[in-house]
Motif scaffolding. Sequence first.
Motif, short mmCIF file in Angstrom:
data_model
loop_
_atom_site.label_atom_id
_atom_site.label_comp_id
_atom_site.label_asym_id
_atom_site.label_seq_id
_atom_site.Cartn_x
_atom_site.Cartn_y
_atom_site.Cartn_z
N ARG A 155 -4.98 -10.51 -1.63
CA ARG A 155 -4.48 -9.58 -0.62
C ARG A 155 -4.41 -10.29 0.73
O ARG A 155 -5.31 -11.04 1.09
CB ARG A 155 -5.38 -8.36 -0.50
CG ARG A 155 -5.67 -7.64 -1.80
CD ARG A 155 -6.45 -6.36 -1.58
NE ARG A 155 -7.64 -6.54 -0.75
CZ ARG A 155 -8.45 -5.56 -0.38
NH1 ARG A 155 -8.18 -4.32 -0.73
NH2 ARG A 155 -9.52 -5.81 0.35
N TYR A 156 -3.35 -10.00 1.47
CA TYR A 156 -3.16 -10.61 2.79
C TYR A 156 -2.74 -9.54 3.78
O TYR A 156 -1.72 -8.87 3.57
CB TYR A 156 -2.10 -11.73 2.74
CG TYR A 156 -2.47 -12.87 1.83
CD1 TYR A 156 -3.11 -14.01 2.35
CD2 TYR A 156 -2.20 -12.82 0.46
CE1 TYR A 156 -3.45 -15.07 1.51
CE2 TYR A 156 -2.54 -13.88 -0.37
CZ TYR A 156 -3.17 -14.99 0.16
OH TYR A 156 -3.52 -16.04 -0.66
N GLU A 157 -3.51 -9.36 4.83
CA GLU A 157 -3.17 -8.39 5.87
C GLU A 157 -2.34 -9.07 6.94
O GLU A 157 -2.74 -10.09 7.51
CB GLU A 157 -4.45 -7.81 6.48
CG GLU A 157 -5.22 -6.90 5.55
CD GLU A 157 -6.36 -6.19 6.25
OE1 GLU A 157 -6.67 -6.55 7.41
OE2 GLU A 157 -6.96 -5.28 5.65
N SER A 167 0.16 -6.37 3.14
CA SER A 167 0.29 -5.10 3.86
C SER A 167 -0.33 -5.26 5.24
O SER A 167 -1.04 -6.23 5.50
CB SER A 167 -0.41 -3.98 3.10
OG SER A 167 -0.21 -2.73 3.75
N ARG A 168 -0.05 -4.33 6.11
CA ARG A 168 -0.67 -4.38 7.43
C ARG A 168 -2.17 -4.20 7.35
O ARG A 168 -2.92 -4.78 8.11
CB ARG A 168 -0.08 -3.29 8.34
CG ARG A 168 1.29 -3.62 8.89
CD ARG A 168 1.69 -2.59 9.92
NE ARG A 168 2.96 -2.93 10.54
CZ ARG A 168 3.52 -2.24 11.53
NH1 ARG A 168 2.90 -1.16 12.00
NH2 ARG A 168 4.67 -2.60 12.04
N GLN A 169 -2.62 -3.36 6.40
CA GLN A 169 -4.05 -3.08 6.29
C GLN A 169 -4.36 -2.60 4.88
O GLN A 169 -3.55 -1.90 4.25
CB GLN A 169 -4.47 -2.02 7.31
CG GLN A 169 -5.96 -1.82 7.42
CD GLN A 169 -6.31 -0.88 8.57
OE1 GLN A 169 -5.45 -0.25 9.16
NE2 GLN A 169 -7.59 -0.80 8.88
N PHE A 170 -5.52 -2.99 4.37
CA PHE A 170 -5.96 -2.56 3.06
C PHE A 170 -7.28 -1.80 3.17
O PHE A 170 -8.17 -2.20 3.93
CB PHE A 170 -6.19 -3.76 2.13
CG PHE A 170 -4.94 -4.50 1.75
CD1 PHE A 170 -4.11 -4.01 0.74
CD2 PHE A 170 -4.58 -5.68 2.39
CE1 PHE A 170 -2.96 -4.68 0.37
CE2 PHE A 170 -3.44 -6.36 2.02
CZ PHE A 170 -2.62 -5.87 1.01
N THR A 225 0.80 -1.23 0.00
CA THR A 225 0.00 0.00 0.00
C THR A 225 0.83 1.27 0.00
O THR A 225 0.29 2.36 -0.12
CB THR A 225 -0.95 0.02 1.22
OG1 THR A 225 -0.18 -0.13 2.41
CG2 THR A 225 -1.97 -1.11 1.12
#
Length: 223
Positions: free
Chosen positions: A48-50, A35-38, A13
């Motif tokens: 996507r993987y948080e 990413s840590r957050q989407f 991100t």
Amino acid sequence: MLEGKSVVITGATGSLGRAAIEAVLLERGEPILISRQFADDFYSDLPRYEIDLTEHDATQAVISRIGDFDAVFNIAGGFAMGKKVYDDDRDDWSSMFALNTETMRNVAKVAIPLLIQRGGGAMVNVGAYAAQSGKADMGAYVASKAAVMRLTETLSEEVREHGVNVNAVLPTIIDTPANRNGMPDADPKSWVDPTRLAQVMCFLASDAAQDIHGALLPVRALS
């Protein structure tokens, strides 16, 4: 260049992460985002993987779930000016090494064995041009990025015979909104465009770079 190849992109991100996604798509590759957050609408059509990559066990669990992939772009990281080396810089030191070094190591611990198992692949790390030498008031940052660079070289020597390429790009200041806001008096014409930097990373992940191992590639703007 990356047609049919799947590329795991950490720090997806951020400005360089976004540029990497677009570059991989342009090369007809398949980005896998971490990413840590989407935000809900952030490339919601892509895998996507948080995850917090500073957490080893969580990193292992998530990357093991992804399935097969051809390459990894280790973009997750951070920058902060620090204190003098002789000052109390414990917080700076812990933060920079967690963001820049531990994230790379945690991903490598899971991804590299998977690449070896599949018979080859590539990992492209992000060092820093500035970390080739000491810089005043940047001790924690340059030390953490220098560690990434030495680990890149070491890891390359350990896995090249397995068909896995490990290299790193060493950008100067990247032209991002955060850097423009943080350095309003600087001239961004001398900074590295994230799109061009991402294109270099795509090259290092491609078959054209299969004979490049342990390279620390400086990336600087012309001006």
